[in-house]
Scaffold this motif. Structure first.
Motif, PDB file in Angstrom:
ATOM      1  N   ILE A 190      42.381  40.699  41.092  1.00 49.33           N
ATOM      2  CA  ILE A 190      43.078  39.967  40.017  1.00 49.33           C
ATOM      3  C   ILE A 190      42.079  39.523  38.959  1.00 49.33           C
ATOM      4  O   ILE A 190      42.343  39.620  37.755  1.00 49.33           O
ATOM      5  CB  ILE A 190      43.857  38.771  40.599  1.00 49.33           C
ATOM      6  CG1 ILE A 190      45.067  39.269  41.393  1.00 49.33           C
ATOM      7  CG2 ILE A 190      44.302  37.819  39.501  1.00 49.33           C
ATOM      8  CD1 ILE A 190      45.786  38.185  42.181  1.00 49.33           C
ATOM      9  N   ALA A 191      40.916  39.060  39.400  1.00 50.06           N
ATOM     10  CA  ALA A 191      39.892  38.622  38.448  1.00 50.06           C
ATOM     11  C   ALA A 191      39.392  39.803  37.628  1.00 50.06           C
ATOM     12  O   ALA A 191      39.234  39.707  36.398  1.00 50.06           O
ATOM     13  CB  ALA A 191      38.738  37.955  39.189  1.00 50.06           C
ATOM     14  N   ARG A 192      39.148  40.937  38.260  1.00 55.46           N
ATOM     15  CA  ARG A 192      38.695  42.145  37.538  1.00 55.46           C
ATOM     16  C   ARG A 192      39.757  42.618  36.554  1.00 55.46           C
ATOM     17  O   ARG A 192      39.447  43.013  35.445  1.00 55.46           O
ATOM     18  CB  ARG A 192      38.371  43.274  38.510  1.00 55.46           C
ATOM     19  CG  ARG A 192      37.276  42.967  39.464  1.00 55.46           C
ATOM     20  CD  ARG A 192      35.935  43.096  38.816  1.00 55.46           C
ATOM     21  NE  ARG A 192      34.948  42.835  39.854  1.00 55.46           N
ATOM     22  CZ  ARG A 192      33.773  42.351  39.619  1.00 55.46           C
ATOM     23  NH1 ARG A 192      33.410  42.084  38.408  1.00 55.46           N
ATOM     24  NH2 ARG A 192      32.947  42.121  40.604  1.00 55.46           N
ATOM     25  N   TRP A 193      41.007  42.594  36.974  1.00 52.59           N
ATOM     26  CA  TRP A 193      42.089  43.023  36.100  1.00 52.59           C
ATOM     27  C   TRP A 193      42.166  42.110  34.867  1.00 52.59           C
ATOM     28  O   TRP A 193      42.366  42.581  33.751  1.00 52.59           O
ATOM     29  CB  TRP A 193      43.414  43.005  36.859  1.00 52.59           C
ATOM     30  CG  TRP A 193      44.573  43.434  36.012  1.00 52.59           C
ATOM     31  CD1 TRP A 193      45.540  42.638  35.493  1.00 52.59           C
ATOM     32  CD2 TRP A 193      44.861  44.751  35.579  1.00 52.59           C
ATOM     33  NE1 TRP A 193      46.417  43.383  34.764  1.00 52.59           N
ATOM     34  CE2 TRP A 193      46.020  44.700  34.788  1.00 52.59           C
ATOM     35  CE3 TRP A 193      44.236  45.985  35.761  1.00 52.59           C
ATOM     36  CZ2 TRP A 193      46.581  45.812  34.205  1.00 52.59           C
ATOM     37  CZ3 TRP A 193      44.806  47.098  35.172  1.00 52.59           C
ATOM     38  CH2 TRP A 193      45.958  47.009  34.405  1.00 52.59           C
ATOM     39  N   GLY A 194      41.975  40.828  35.092  1.00 50.02           N
ATOM     40  CA  GLY A 194      41.973  39.898  33.963  1.00 50.02           C
ATOM     41  C   GLY A 194      40.838  40.182  33.007  1.00 50.02           C
ATOM     42  O   GLY A 194      41.003  40.126  31.776  1.00 50.02           O
ATOM     43  N   GLU A 227      40.618  37.893  49.933  1.00 51.45           N
ATOM     44  CA  GLU A 227      39.430  37.934  49.081  1.00 51.45           C
ATOM     45  C   GLU A 227      39.470  39.140  48.147  1.00 51.45           C
ATOM     46  O   GLU A 227      39.151  39.032  46.954  1.00 51.45           O
ATOM     47  CB  GLU A 227      38.169  37.971  49.938  1.00 51.45           C
ATOM     48  CG  GLU A 227      37.885  36.671  50.670  1.00 51.45           C
ATOM     49  CD  GLU A 227      36.712  36.790  51.625  1.00 51.45           C
ATOM     50  OE1 GLU A 227      36.096  37.869  51.710  1.00 51.45           O
ATOM     51  OE2 GLU A 227      36.420  35.789  52.301  1.00 51.45           O
ATOM     52  N   VAL A 228      39.878  40.289  48.661  1.00 48.89           N
ATOM     53  CA  VAL A 228      39.960  41.494  47.835  1.00 48.89           C
ATOM     54  C   VAL A 228      41.040  41.326  46.766  1.00 48.89           C
ATOM     55  O   VAL A 228      40.863  41.751  45.619  1.00 48.89           O
ATOM     56  CB  VAL A 228      40.226  42.734  48.722  1.00 48.89           C
ATOM     57  CG1 VAL A 228      40.596  43.939  47.894  1.00 48.89           C
ATOM     58  CG2 VAL A 228      39.006  43.035  49.573  1.00 48.89           C
ATOM     59  N   ARG A 229      42.156  40.713  47.120  1.00 48.22           N
ATOM     60  CA  ARG A 229      43.218  40.478  46.130  1.00 48.22           C
ATOM     61  C   ARG A 229      42.723  39.595  44.990  1.00 48.22           C
ATOM     62  O   ARG A 229      42.961  39.906  43.815  1.00 48.22           O
ATOM     63  CB  ARG A 229      44.415  39.792  46.796  1.00 48.22           C
ATOM     64  CG  ARG A 229      45.354  40.725  47.449  1.00 48.22           C
ATOM     65  CD  ARG A 229      46.595  39.978  47.889  1.00 48.22           C
ATOM     66  NE  ARG A 229      47.413  40.834  48.728  1.00 48.22           N
ATOM     67  CZ  ARG A 229      48.184  40.416  49.696  1.00 48.22           C
ATOM     68  NH1 ARG A 229      48.252  39.133  49.977  1.00 48.22           N
ATOM     69  NH2 ARG A 229      48.905  41.253  50.393  1.00 48.22           N
TER      70      ARG A 229
END
Length: 117
Positions: free
Chosen positions: A80-84, A74-76
């Motif tokens: 990834i979503a935040r980085w995007g 879930e954290v990964r």
């Protein structure tokens, strides 16, 4: 005749020795059986309790490991979503749209900037 007599004596001797062995054998329901094997039963009980305890600890650790793996996934996905989102905000098209929306008059150039020494 003599041979049959010897044979019957041998058979009766074997039968007597077998009956004595059976009579002297301790059954699991006799008091002497428990007296004779008390120490072995105690060791067996301790080993059984240790096995059950270790098995419970192992299953608890496996369950906890599964929960932690789920949280890690879930954290990964969140990272990834935040980085995007963060990288999407810095794209040149997004910057041009924000400049156009804020009514700042900038002239876009097709030439890269030149370093002046």
């Amino acid at each position: 005749m003599m041979e049959t007599k010897k044979l019957t004596e041998k058979i009766s001797d074997v039968a007597d020795s077998m009956s004595e062995a059976i009579e002297s054998y301790d059954t699991p329901f006799s008091r002497s059986f428990y007296k004779k094997h008390f120490g072995k039963m105690i060791i067996l009980g301790i080993l059984l309790m240790s096995y059950i305890d270790l098995r419970y600890e192992y299953e608890s650790a496996i369950y906890e490991l599964g929960k932690l793996k789920t949280q890690l996934d879930e954290v990964r996905y969140t990272s990834i979503a935040r980085w995007g989102e963060l990288t999407g905000k810095n794209k040149p098209e997004v910057v041009r749209l924000k400049v156009a929306e804020s009514d700042i008059e900038l002239i876009p150039t097709d030439e890269p900037p030149i370093l002046v020494k």
